[in-house]
Design an enzyme around this catalytic site. Structure first.
Site, PDB file in Angstrom:
ATOM      1  N   LYS A 217       0.857  -1.188   0.000  1.00  0.00           N
ATOM      2  CA  LYS A 217       0.000   0.000   0.000  1.00  0.00           C
ATOM      3  C   LYS A 217       0.891   1.237   0.000  1.00  0.00           C
ATOM      4  O   LYS A 217       1.787   1.371   0.841  1.00  0.00           O
ATOM      5  CB  LYS A 217      -0.842  -0.024   1.271  1.00  0.00           C
ATOM      6  CG  LYS A 217      -2.209   0.594   1.173  1.00  0.00           C
ATOM      7  CD  LYS A 217      -2.919   0.343   2.502  1.00  0.00           C
ATOM      8  CE  LYS A 217      -4.347   0.791   2.466  1.00  0.00           C
ATOM      9  NZ  LYS A 217      -4.950   0.704   3.805  1.00  0.00           N
TER      10      LYS A 217
HETATM   11  C1  E4P Z   1      -8.373   1.521   3.888  1.00  0.00           C
HETATM   12  O1  E4P Z   1      -7.562   0.820   3.380  1.00  0.00           O
HETATM   13  C2  E4P Z   1      -8.144   2.311   5.109  1.00  0.00           C
HETATM   14  O2  E4P Z   1      -7.323   1.548   5.936  1.00  0.00           O
HETATM   15  C3  E4P Z   1      -9.392   2.602   5.879  1.00  0.00           C
HETATM   16  O3  E4P Z   1     -10.538   2.218   5.172  1.00  0.00           O
HETATM   17  C4  E4P Z   1      -9.454   3.963   6.474  1.00  0.00           C
HETATM   18  O4  E4P Z   1     -10.678   4.102   7.157  1.00  0.00           O
HETATM   19  P1  E4P Z   1     -10.957   5.240   8.251  1.00  0.00           P
HETATM   20  O5  E4P Z   1     -11.272   6.500   7.542  1.00  0.00           O
HETATM   21  O6  E4P Z   1     -12.123   4.709   9.022  1.00  0.00           O
HETATM   22  O7  E4P Z   1      -9.702   5.337   9.096  1.00  0.00           O
END
Ligand code: E4P
Length: 217
Positions: free
Chosen positions: A83
């Protein structure tokens, strides 16, 4: 539509994987912190709980160090998906990694133009954050709609991974639009199973069944 679990809590992942609904997992530095565990150790354990992609995020901001971190992370297991943030260095890293066959999830996407850039960089997944978009007065699902249209216009193969999902309506809308993946906190996946009329229906059937005095088998 694929369902990913957005957590580094291995007990939750194992429990949900048993339902057959889990096609992959996404983590981020905040979720690793929440788990209280070492990133290498917990990611390896998660990779053993699903055959699908497990996103593990780099934390460097420059291309060279991102590549070094990606090299460490991808050695954890074959199903690790690197990522990277949606920055110039992140997309340079995306291009380099996908060119050599490594899966890449480009995260922190907040505009359709950013998603277009990620597709041009060969991203395996683009992660638009719908919840954080909504929180700031923008329309998260409109963003998904725009990305779907653009990717279809040019037949990009980058999968739309709807992230920062807060509730089942985000999942419903993602499915209506034709997003490829929804990554959800465990609580949202569990809520998808629930309906008050299902519970009431079971209650009524069981009460009537008890009155028959019968048993099956
Ligand atoms: C996605 O890969 C992220 O880790 C995640 O969905 C972020 O979500 P949040 O806005 O609830 O932290």
């Amino acid at each position: 539509m694929k369902f990913f679990v957005d957590t580094a809590d291995t007990a939750e992942i194992a429990d949900l994987a048993a339902t057959g609904m889990v096609d992959g997992v996404t983590t981020n530095p905040s979720l690793i912190k929440k788990s209280g565990r070492d990133i290498m150790e917990v990611t390896k354990e998660i990779c053993g709980l699903t055959d699908g992609p497990v996103s593990a995020e780099v934390v460097a901001l420059d291309h060279e160090t991102m590549l070094k971190e990606a090299e460490v992370l991808r050695k954890i297991a074959d199903n690790v998906c690197i990522k990277v943030p949606l920055t110039i260095d992140g997309l340079k890293t995306c291009k380099a990694l996908t060119s050599e066959g490594t899966m890449v999830n480009v995260t922190l996407c907040f505009s359709a133009n950013q998603a277009l850039l990620a597709a041009k960089a060969g991203a395996s997944f683009i992660s638009p954050f719908v919840g954080r978009h909504d929180d700031n007065g923008f329309d998260g699902m409109k963003l998904i709609d725009d990305i779907r249209l653009i990717y279809d216009n040019y037949a990009y193969e980058t999968e739309i991974l709807v992230a920062s999902i807060r509730h089942p309506i985000h999942v419903l809308e993602s499915a209506r639009i034709g997003a490829d993946v929804a990554t959800m906190p465990p609580s949202v996946i569990r809520n998808l199973f629930k309906h008050i009329l299902t519970d009431k229906g079971i209650e009524g059937f069981l009460a009537d069944w008890k009155d028959t005095g019968q048993q099956i088998g």
